[in-house]
Design a protein around this motif. Structure first.
Motif, PDB file in Angstrom:
ATOM      1  N   ARG A   1       5.390  14.189  59.623  1.00  0.00           N
ATOM      2  CA  ARG A   1       5.286  13.801  61.041  1.00  0.00           C
ATOM      3  C   ARG A   1       5.327  12.291  61.202  1.00  0.00           C
ATOM      4  NH1 ARG A   1       0.206  15.099  62.127  1.00  0.00           N
ATOM      5  NH2 ARG A   1      -0.707  13.089  62.688  1.00  0.00           N
ATOM      6  N   LEU A   2       4.575  11.568  60.366  1.00  0.00           N
ATOM      7  CA  LEU A   2       4.525  10.116  60.478  1.00  0.00           C
ATOM      8  C   LEU A   2       5.880   9.476  60.159  1.00  0.00           C
ATOM      9  CD1 LEU A   2       1.022   9.285  58.952  1.00  0.00           C
ATOM     10  CD2 LEU A   2       1.675   9.416  61.357  1.00  0.00           C
ATOM     11  N   ARG A   3       6.602  10.038  59.203  1.00  0.00           N
ATOM     12  CA  ARG A   3       7.939   9.515  58.920  1.00  0.00           C
ATOM     13  C   ARG A   3       8.840   9.689  60.147  1.00  0.00           C
ATOM     14  NH1 ARG A   3       7.342   5.801  55.305  1.00  0.00           N
ATOM     15  NH2 ARG A   3       7.016   6.513  53.157  1.00  0.00           N
ATOM     16  N   CYS A   4       8.721  10.821  60.814  1.00  0.00           N
ATOM     17  CA  CYS A   4       9.520  11.048  62.019  1.00  0.00           C
ATOM     18  C   CYS A   4       9.112  10.091  63.142  1.00  0.00           C
ATOM     19  CB  CYS A   4       9.368  12.495  62.483  1.00  0.00           C
ATOM     20  SG  CYS A   4      10.134  13.702  61.378  1.00  0.00           S
TER      21      CYS A   4
ATOM     22  N   TYR B   1      14.752   8.680  54.885  1.00  0.00           N
ATOM     23  CA  TYR B   1      15.437   9.947  54.640  1.00  0.00           C
ATOM     24  C   TYR B   1      15.117  11.012  55.693  1.00  0.00           C
ATOM     25  CZ  TYR B   1      16.766  14.393  52.637  1.00  0.00           C
ATOM     26  OH  TYR B   1      17.298  15.645  52.469  1.00  0.00           O
ATOM     27  N   ILE B   2      13.850  11.267  55.951  1.00  0.00           N
ATOM     28  CA  ILE B   2      13.483  12.349  56.872  1.00  0.00           C
ATOM     29  C   ILE B   2      13.969  12.054  58.294  1.00  0.00           C
ATOM     30  CG2 ILE B   2      11.536  13.535  57.966  1.00  0.00           C
ATOM     31  CD1 ILE B   2      10.114  13.462  55.261  1.00  0.00           C
ATOM     32  N   PRO B   3      13.663  10.890  58.885  1.00  0.00           N
ATOM     33  CA  PRO B   3      14.160  10.654  60.249  1.00  0.00           C
ATOM     34  C   PRO B   3      15.687  10.659  60.341  1.00  0.00           C
ATOM     35  CG  PRO B   3      13.158   8.668  59.344  1.00  0.00           C
ATOM     36  CD  PRO B   3      12.799   9.797  58.429  1.00  0.00           C
ATOM     37  N   HIS B   4      16.368  10.147  59.315  1.00  0.00           N
ATOM     38  CA  HIS B   4      17.841  10.157  59.332  1.00  0.00           C
ATOM     39  C   HIS B   4      18.362  11.588  59.331  1.00  0.00           C
ATOM     40  CE1 HIS B   4      21.973   9.055  58.446  1.00  0.00           C
ATOM     41  NE2 HIS B   4      21.953   9.871  57.403  1.00  0.00           N
ATOM     42  N   THR B   5      17.763  12.449  58.499  1.00  0.00           N
ATOM     43  CA  THR B   5      18.197  13.844  58.418  1.00  0.00           C
ATOM     44  C   THR B   5      17.935  14.562  59.734  1.00  0.00           C
ATOM     45  OG1 THR B   5      17.713  13.839  56.043  1.00  0.00           O
ATOM     46  CG2 THR B   5      17.949  15.983  57.111  1.00  0.00           C
ATOM     47  N   VAL B   6      16.783  14.326  60.337  1.00  0.00           N
ATOM     48  CA  VAL B   6      16.447  14.947  61.626  1.00  0.00           C
ATOM     49  C   VAL B   6      17.408  14.458  62.707  1.00  0.00           C
ATOM     50  CG1 VAL B   6      14.713  15.051  63.459  1.00  0.00           C
ATOM     51  CG2 VAL B   6      14.020  15.338  61.063  1.00  0.00           C
TER      52      VAL B   6
END
Length: 309
Positions: free
Chosen positions: A211-214, A294-299
């Motif tokens: 969640r925090l990465r997003c 990585y996570i926000p880019h993928t989302v």
């Protein structure tokens, strides 16, 4: 009851441990104790604290070592910081070997520590802020969390807050009193920001970190523990993080919750139901959270692709 039976009874209530003072009070002499240690029947774990099942060759359990540390320091000793969180069942901190124990004032100055893993703190805690956890004295949940978030970085601090809320060890009302508890202390400004980010719906530190990465990547989820139902109201599944507009779910795949074959099969069945209902599923691991982009880019890519359909 003879002296051996009395010692067994005392040790049985404290992870097979006995202190030198307890053994002497039960009728053992100093020579008796030293002999039991010399022949390997009792094993020293901390200063004047012995594991009475010394014949076991394996390392003692973690809780046993923590109890030994507290017993070795006498009245008033209690575990604090990450060690207290560990006993209370609050997750979110990295695993560390240190055992953090507090003593008030003069007692801390006079205490002697034989185990290098024991970290002694001179702390004055008010009556009522120390509780018993499996018979081991520990700082109570609110105080434990407050002292941790003053010292830890954001991801660990928010994970600890989420865990304490999720497990019912803290309520939202209780959490609202923490700013007053930490006012004026070093780290309080950052800790107040961590409090604002806490969300007890997160069921694991991995969910918190995802969640925090997003959030940091400016693609925050608009739902946690998102329930997806069919037209008849039947529950198809619950997503860890959700973006309802594009019908996107992100799952935080932890080793403990998803590591068994049964859990993997259940995850696949649930994912198939959600996909057939028109949802896209992304899956992230702990390793993924170590890379900020990585996570926000993928989302973000997934959302763009879904909106372009």
């Amino acid at each position: 009851m003879d002296r051996a039976g009395l010692v067994r009874s005392i040790a049985a209530a404290q992870d097979d441990l006995i202190t030198r003072a307890q053994a002497l009070a039960a009728g053992f002499s100093r020579h008796d104790i030293d002999h039991l240690v010399a022949v390997g029947r009792w094993r020293p774990l901390a200063r004047a604290v012995y594991l009475t099942d010394g014949s076991r060759g394996e390392p003692p359990p973690r809780r046993c070592r923590i109890r030994a540390a507290v017993l070795s320091l006498g009245p008033g000793a209690h575990v604090v910081f990450g060690t207290a969180a560990e006993l209370l069942g609050i997750a979110g901190l990295p695993r560390r070997d240190e055992i953090h124990v507090a003593l008030p004032g003069r007692a801390a100055k006079l205490a002697r520590v034989s185990d290098p893993a024991i970290v002694l703190h001179q702390l004055e805690h008010q009556p009522g802020t120390v509780v018993q956890v499996s018979g081991i004295a520990a700082s109570e949940p609110r105080l434990t969390v407050a002292e941790i978030i003053l010292r830890e970085h954001r991801y660990a601090a928010v994970s600890v807050l989420d865990s304490a809320l999720n497990r019912g060890l803290l309520t939202a009302e209780c959490l609202a009193t923490v700013p007053a508890l930490i006012r004026g202390r070093r780290g309080a400004v950052a800790a107040r920001r961590y409090l604002a980010e806490a969300d007890g719906r997160a069921q694991s530190p991995l969910e918190t970190r995802t969640r925090l990465r997003c959030v940091d990547g400016r693609v925050p989820p608009d739902a946690l523990q998102l329930e997806v139902r069919d037209d008849d109201g039947y529950l198809l599944g619950v997503g860890d993080l959700g973006w309802r507009g594009p019908r996107l779910i992100a799952e935080a795949d932890g080793r403990d919750a998803h590591g068994t074959p049964e859990a993997a099969y259940a995850d696949r069945r649930r994912q198939n139901l959600l996909v057939n209902a028109g949802w896209t599923i992304l899956r992230f691991t702990w390793q993924d959270t170590l890379h900020p982009a990585y996570i926000p880019h993928t989302v973000r890519q997934a959302i763009a692709a879904l909106r372009a359909r």
